[in-house]
Design a protein around this motif. Sequence first.
Motif, PDB file in Angstrom:
ATOM      1  N   ALA A  73       0.740  -1.320  -0.120  1.00 32.05           N
ATOM      2  CA  ALA A  73      -0.215  -0.117  -0.170  1.00 32.05           C
ATOM      3  C   ALA A  73       0.910   1.106  -0.007  1.00 32.05           C
ATOM      4  O   ALA A  73       2.051   1.244   0.751  1.00 32.05           O
ATOM      5  CB  ALA A  73      -0.921   0.019   1.210  1.00 32.05           C
ATOM      6  N   TRP A  74       0.245   2.230  -0.623  1.00 36.41           N
ATOM      7  CA  TRP A  74       1.185   3.570  -0.711  1.00 36.41           C
ATOM      8  C   TRP A  74       0.171   4.728  -0.538  1.00 36.41           C
ATOM      9  O   TRP A  74      -0.834   4.969  -1.139  1.00 36.41           O
ATOM     10  CB  TRP A  74       1.633   3.630  -2.341  1.00 36.41           C
ATOM     11  N   GLY A  77       3.923   8.179   0.274  1.00 37.40           N
ATOM     12  CA  GLY A  77       5.278   7.893   0.219  1.00 37.40           C
ATOM     13  C   GLY A  77       6.254   8.906   1.053  1.00 37.40           C
ATOM     14  O   GLY A  77       7.375   9.016   0.739  1.00 37.40           O
ATOM     15  N   SER A  79       7.358   8.359   4.206  1.00 38.90           N
ATOM     16  CA  SER A  79       8.004   7.515   5.112  1.00 38.90           C
ATOM     17  C   SER A  79       9.313   7.634   5.075  1.00 38.90           C
ATOM     18  O   SER A  79      10.000   8.123   4.134  1.00 38.90           O
ATOM     19  CB  SER A  79       7.668   5.972   5.109  1.00 38.90           C
ATOM     20  N   PHE A  95      -3.295   5.177  -3.140  1.00 44.28           N
ATOM     21  CA  PHE A  95      -4.463   5.197  -2.512  1.00 44.28           C
ATOM     22  C   PHE A  95      -4.825   6.976  -2.912  1.00 44.28           C
ATOM     23  O   PHE A  95      -5.790   7.222  -2.411  1.00 44.28           O
ATOM     24  CB  PHE A  95      -4.751   4.947  -1.080  1.00 44.28           C
ATOM     25  N   PRO A 115      -8.621   6.438   2.575  1.00 44.90           N
ATOM     26  CA  PRO A 115      -7.151   6.411   3.130  1.00 44.90           C
ATOM     27  C   PRO A 115      -6.398   7.133   2.501  1.00 44.90           C
ATOM     28  O   PRO A 115      -5.521   7.840   3.065  1.00 44.90           O
ATOM     29  CB  PRO A 115      -6.599   5.063   2.836  1.00 44.90           C
ATOM     30  N   GLY A 144      -4.184   7.155   5.539  1.00 42.94           N
ATOM     31  CA  GLY A 144      -3.777   5.626   5.500  1.00 42.94           C
ATOM     32  C   GLY A 144      -2.466   5.451   5.862  1.00 42.94           C
ATOM     33  O   GLY A 144      -2.229   4.377   6.356  1.00 42.94           O
ATOM     34  N   ASN A 149       1.683   3.871   9.736  1.00 44.77           N
ATOM     35  CA  ASN A 149       2.906   4.064  10.757  1.00 44.77           C
ATOM     36  C   ASN A 149       2.705   4.420  12.026  1.00 44.77           C
ATOM     37  O   ASN A 149       3.558   4.713  12.955  1.00 44.77           O
ATOM     38  CB  ASN A 149       3.996   5.173  10.077  1.00 44.77           C
ATOM     39  N   ALA A 151       1.624   7.369  12.901  1.00 45.86           N
ATOM     40  CA  ALA A 151       2.413   8.524  12.860  1.00 45.86           C
ATOM     41  C   ALA A 151       1.860   9.512  14.014  1.00 45.86           C
ATOM     42  O   ALA A 151       0.743   9.293  14.425  1.00 45.86           O
ATOM     43  CB  ALA A 151       2.039   9.161  11.599  1.00 45.86           C
ATOM     44  N   GLU A 202       1.786  -1.179   9.233  1.00 44.06           N
ATOM     45  CA  GLU A 202       2.494  -0.842   8.003  1.00 44.06           C
ATOM     46  C   GLU A 202       1.963  -1.665   6.974  1.00 44.06           C
ATOM     47  O   GLU A 202       2.787  -1.882   5.980  1.00 44.06           O
ATOM     48  CB  GLU A 202       4.098  -1.091   8.254  1.00 44.06           C
ATOM     49  N   GLY A 206      -2.951  -5.998   6.602  1.00 46.03           N
ATOM     50  CA  GLY A 206      -4.439  -5.804   5.795  1.00 46.03           C
ATOM     51  C   GLY A 206      -4.303  -4.467   5.316  1.00 46.03           C
ATOM     52  O   GLY A 206      -3.337  -3.509   5.526  1.00 46.03           O
ATOM     53  N   ILE A 207      -4.937  -3.959   4.327  1.00 47.30           N
ATOM     54  CA  ILE A 207      -5.177  -2.778   3.793  1.00 47.30           C
ATOM     55  C   ILE A 207      -6.474  -1.996   4.132  1.00 47.30           C
ATOM     56  O   ILE A 207      -7.470  -2.365   4.103  1.00 47.30           O
ATOM     57  CB  ILE A 207      -5.387  -3.002   2.043  1.00 47.30           C
ATOM     58  N   VAL A 208      -6.177  -0.792   4.590  1.00 44.22           N
ATOM     59  CA  VAL A 208      -7.337   0.206   5.346  1.00 44.22           C
ATOM     60  C   VAL A 208      -7.835   0.788   4.082  1.00 44.22           C
ATOM     61  O   VAL A 208      -7.352   1.452   3.297  1.00 44.22           O
ATOM     62  CB  VAL A 208      -6.479   1.149   6.241  1.00 44.22           C
ATOM     63  N   HIS A 325       8.505  21.901  11.003  1.00 40.97           N
ATOM     64  CA  HIS A 325       7.982  21.045  10.117  1.00 40.97           C
ATOM     65  C   HIS A 325       8.990  20.563   8.817  1.00 40.97           C
ATOM     66  O   HIS A 325       8.927  19.612   8.553  1.00 40.97           O
ATOM     67  CB  HIS A 325       6.586  21.181   9.622  1.00 40.97           C
ATOM     68  N   HIS A 375      10.269  15.830  19.522  1.00 39.94           N
ATOM     69  CA  HIS A 375       8.968  15.861  19.982  1.00 39.94           C
ATOM     70  C   HIS A 375       9.474  15.369  21.546  1.00 39.94           C
ATOM     71  O   HIS A 375       8.975  14.564  22.373  1.00 39.94           O
ATOM     72  CB  HIS A 375       7.770  14.980  19.663  1.00 39.94           C
ATOM     73  N   GLU A 419       7.834   6.976  16.162  1.00 40.38           N
ATOM     74  CA  GLU A 419       6.712   7.400  15.336  1.00 40.38           C
ATOM     75  C   GLU A 419       7.042   6.987  13.668  1.00 40.38           C
ATOM     76  O   GLU A 419       6.129   6.997  13.259  1.00 40.38           O
ATOM     77  CB  GLU A 419       6.399   8.955  15.453  1.00 40.38           C
TER      78      GLU A 419
HETATM   79  C1  LIG Z   1       9.662  16.245   6.280  1.00 42.57           C
HETATM   80  C2  LIG Z   1       9.124  14.872   6.881  1.00 42.57           C
HETATM   81  C3  LIG Z   1       8.786  15.316   8.108  1.00 42.57           C
HETATM   82  C4  LIG Z   1       8.115  14.149   9.005  1.00 42.57           C
HETATM   83  N1  LIG Z   1       7.769  14.275  10.230  1.00 42.57           N
HETATM   84  C5  LIG Z   1       7.177  13.339  11.051  1.00 42.57           C
HETATM   85  C6  LIG Z   1       6.615  13.633  12.279  1.00 42.57           C
HETATM   86  O1  LIG Z   1       6.783  14.486  12.872  1.00 42.57           O
HETATM   87  N2  LIG Z   1       6.029  12.265  12.796  1.00 42.57           N
HETATM   88  C7  LIG Z   1       5.802  11.236  12.030  1.00 42.57           C
HETATM   89  O2  LIG Z   1       5.283  10.283  12.569  1.00 42.57           O
HETATM   90  N3  LIG Z   1       6.239  11.021  10.916  1.00 42.57           N
HETATM   91  C8  LIG Z   1       6.947  12.002  10.230  1.00 42.57           C
HETATM   92  N4  LIG Z   1       7.328  11.776   9.152  1.00 42.57           N
HETATM   93  C9  LIG Z   1       7.167  10.460   8.145  1.00 42.57           C
HETATM   94  C10 LIG Z   1       5.831  10.234   7.375  1.00 42.57           C
HETATM   95  O3  LIG Z   1       5.356  11.415   7.077  1.00 42.57           O
HETATM   96  C11 LIG Z   1       4.786   9.697   8.211  1.00 42.57           C
HETATM   97  O4  LIG Z   1       5.277   8.065   8.739  1.00 42.57           O
HETATM   98  C12 LIG Z   1       3.462   9.437   7.498  1.00 42.57           C
HETATM   99  O5  LIG Z   1       2.428   8.929   8.305  1.00 42.57           O
HETATM  100  C13 LIG Z   1       3.547   8.562   6.304  1.00 42.57           C
HETATM  101  O6  LIG Z   1       2.534   8.826   5.627  1.00 42.57           O
HETATM  102  P1  LIG Z   1       2.178   8.543   3.932  1.00 42.57           P
HETATM  103  O7  LIG Z   1       0.800   8.774   3.438  1.00 42.57           O
HETATM  104  O8  LIG Z   1       3.318   9.254   3.310  1.00 42.57           O
HETATM  105  O9  LIG Z   1       2.417   7.067   3.886  1.00 42.57           O
HETATM  106  P2  LIG Z   1       3.464   5.917   3.115  1.00 42.57           P
HETATM  107  O10 LIG Z   1       4.919   6.268   3.315  1.00 42.57           O
HETATM  108  O11 LIG Z   1       2.965   6.048   1.787  1.00 42.57           O
HETATM  109  O12 LIG Z   1       3.121   4.727   3.783  1.00 42.57           O
HETATM  110  C14 LIG Z   1       3.331   4.331   5.132  1.00 42.57           C
HETATM  111  C15 LIG Z   1       3.108   3.124   5.392  1.00 42.57           C
HETATM  112  O13 LIG Z   1       1.732   2.675   5.729  1.00 42.57           O
HETATM  113  C16 LIG Z   1       1.310   1.806   4.608  1.00 42.57           C
HETATM  114  N5  LIG Z   1       0.075   2.363   4.059  1.00 42.57           N
HETATM  115  C17 LIG Z   1      -0.196   3.219   3.093  1.00 42.57           C
HETATM  116  N6  LIG Z   1      -1.347   3.290   2.992  1.00 42.57           N
HETATM  117  C18 LIG Z   1      -2.007   2.309   3.539  1.00 42.57           C
HETATM  118  C19 LIG Z   1      -3.308   1.723   3.495  1.00 42.57           C
HETATM  119  N7  LIG Z   1      -4.568   2.641   2.986  1.00 42.57           N
HETATM  120  N8  LIG Z   1      -3.622   0.709   4.391  1.00 42.57           N
HETATM  121  C20 LIG Z   1      -2.578   0.085   4.935  1.00 42.57           C
HETATM  122  N9  LIG Z   1      -1.267   0.409   4.942  1.00 42.57           N
HETATM  123  C21 LIG Z   1      -1.057   1.623   4.193  1.00 42.57           C
HETATM  124  C22 LIG Z   1       2.461   1.713   3.689  1.00 42.57           C
HETATM  125  O14 LIG Z   1       2.380   0.431   3.029  1.00 42.57           O
HETATM  126  C23 LIG Z   1       3.550   1.929   4.557  1.00 42.57           C
HETATM  127  O15 LIG Z   1       4.255   0.979   5.306  1.00 42.57           O
HETATM  128  C24 LIG Z   1       7.890  12.660   8.293  1.00 42.57           C
HETATM  129  C25 LIG Z   1       8.333  12.570   6.755  1.00 42.57           C
HETATM  130  C26 LIG Z   1       8.970  13.833   6.375  1.00 42.57           C
HETATM  131  C27 LIG Z   1       9.258  13.490   4.680  1.00 42.57           C
END
Ligand SMILES: Cc1cc2nc3c(=O)[nH]c(=O)nc-3n(C[C@H](O)[C@H](O)[C@H](O)COP(=O)(O)OP(=O)(O)OC[C@H]3O[C@@H](n4cnc5c(N)ncnc54)[C@H](O)[C@@H]3O)c2cc1C
Length: 461
Positions: A73-74, A77, A79, A95, A115, A144, A149, A151, A202, A206-208, A325, A375, A419
Motif C-alpha cells: 500500500a502507498w 510515500g 515514510s 491510494f 485512506p 492511510g 505508521n 504517525a 505498516e 491488511g489494507i485500510v 515541520h 518531540h 513514530e
Molecule cells: C519532512 C518529513 C517530516 C516528517 N515528520 C514526521 C513526524 O513528525 N512524525 C511522524 O510520525 N512522521 C513523520 N514523517 C514520516 C511520514 O510523514 C509519516 O510516517 C506518515 O505517516 C507517512 O504517511 P504517507 O501517507 O506518506 O504513507 P506512506 O509512506 O505511503 O506509507 C506508510 C506506511 O503505511 C502503509 N500504508 C499506506 N497506505 C495504507 C493503507 N491504505 N492501508 C494500510 N497500510 C497503508 C504503507 O505500506 C507503509 O508501510 C515525516 C516525513 C517527512 C518527509
Amino acid sequence: MEYKRVSEEDIRFIQKIVSEDRISQGISNLNLHSVDQSHHKPSLPELVIWPIEEEEVSKIVSYANERLIPVTAWGAGTSLEGNSIPVYGGIVLDFSMMNKILQIREEDFQADVQPGVIYQDLNHKLRHKGLFFPPDPGARASIGGMIGNNASGIRSIRYGSTRENVLRLKVVLANGQIIEVGKNTQKSSSGYDLLRLFVGSEGTLGIVVEATVRLRGIPEYFSACLASFRDIYSASEAVFQIIKAGLEPTCLEIMDSRCVEVVNRINGLNLRQLHTLIIEFDGSSKEAVKDSVDICEQICRELKCEEFISGVERDEYKRIIDARHLLGESMRKYHPARVHTVTDVAVPISKFPELILFSEGLTKNIKVPAYIFGHAGEGNLHLAFMVKEQDAEEWKLVDEIKDRVTDMAIELGGTCTGEHGVGIGKRKYMKKEHGNSLFWMKKIKELFDPNGILNPAKIFP
Ligand SMILES: Cc1cc2nc3c(=O)[nH]c(=O)nc-3n(C[C@H](O)[C@H](O)[C@H](O)COP(=O)(O)OP(=O)(O)OC[C@H]3O[C@@H](n4cnc5c(N)ncnc54)[C@H](O)[C@@H]3O)c2cc1C
C-alpha cells in the motif's frame, strides 16, 4: 517466500477490475513508487494501481494472494524508514485517488474518510467548523499512511498519536475479505482490540480502505513560548521538569543550536542561536493558560535558560512551527551536496536528558553535520545527519552512531521508533526491543497473511 512476477495474464485480469487509466507499468510511475523519503535502496514495483473503491482493492488483493504477487500500500510515500518501498516488486496500490472525506459528524467529533485523504486537507475542511484532527506529522501524509505508521507529531503530547485518534477501520485482508474493526464510540471493552493491532502494522496485516477518525475542538485560548539554553542538558532537564510538574503543554519541541542555525538561515527566522524549546499551552480560559506559562517560565529560569519569551505572536509562531515541520527539507537546502538521513527513538521522559547528553556526546565533534531535535515532551528524539552520498566512511560513522543511540534508547526502557515505524531500517532492533514477544508478532502476521504477500520484508528482522 517465492513470489511470482506480474505476467501479461495478470494484467489482463486486473484490467477487468480497474479501468485502464488507473493502471501503469510506465517507468516514471514505477520510479515514483520505488522509494519513500528515506535513503533506503529503491526497489521498482512491477505495476502501480490507483484504486477508487474498496471492492477493487478486495478483488486485486485476493487475486494477488492466489498468485503469490506482493502488494504494497502507498499513501503519499513520505515514510522515513523504507516502510512503503516495494522490496519484492509486485503491485503497489496507490491510494491517492481514494481520497474522499465521506462524512463529518460534528456532534460526535468524528469523520469518516478514505485512506488517500491528506490530513492537512482534512484539517483545512474542518477549520471553519472549529474542529481538527490532531496527529500532525508535518509532511503531506495520507490518513492511510499515518495509520500504517502510527504517525504522530508536535501535538501528540496532548492528543496522542494516530492510534489514539482512530475509532474504526474498514480493512481488506490478504484473502480479499473486508472486515470492520473498532466502533464509532469513545470506548469499548468488547473483545480483542483489532483496531489497535492494525494501526502501526505498516500495511503488513491488511489494507485500510476507510477510517473513522476522532476530531477535537480548536481551543479558544493559546500561548506560545520559546526558551533558549546554552547547554542542551539543561534544556532537556527543563522538558522533564515541565512534564513532572504536571503541566500539559500542547507542544513541547526541542531543537539544538545547529537546527536553530538552519531555520534562521533557510527559513528567515531570527531565533537566538541556542538550544531552544518551543512550548505551547492552550485552554478554555486566559487565566489557566497564563498559570501554566508562569510555572513553565519559572522552571526554565531555575535551569538557567538564557531567554524565555512568552506570548509569541500568532503569525510569528506559525512561521516557527512551519520551519520546525520543514527542518529536514531545510537541512537539505543548507547542505546541497549531501543527503539527509534521520533516526527516531523514544524513552521514558525521566530518561530523556540522559539520552540527549549521550547523543550530543556522540555527535558533537564529528565531521558529518548532525542535528538533534524532536518531540521532547514525549521523550521522542530525532538525530539527523547530512552525509556525502558516496562516502562509505561517513555512512559507517553515521550508522554506528544511530546504532548506539538506538541501543541506548532500548536500554533506557525505550523504543527503537517513536513514530516513523520499523520499515526496513529498524528491523534489526526488533529482537532486542521485543524479546520473546517478537515470536507472537510473527504468529499474528502468519495468521492474517499466510502467504506473506502484504508489504513483505518489513518489520521482521
Ligand atoms: C519532512 C518529513 C517530516 C516528517 N515528520 C514526521 C513526524 O513528525 N512524525 C511522524 O510520525 N512522521 C513523520 N514523517 C514520516 C511520514 O510523514 C509519516 O510516517 C506518515 O505517516 C507517512 O504517511 P504517507 O501517507 O506518506 O504513507 P506512506 O509512506 O505511503 O506509507 C506508510 C506506511 O503505511 C502503509 N500504508 C499506506 N497506505 C495504507 C493503507 N491504505 N492501508 C494500510 N497500510 C497503508 C504503507 O505500506 C507503509 O508501510 C515525516 C516525513 C517527512 C518527509
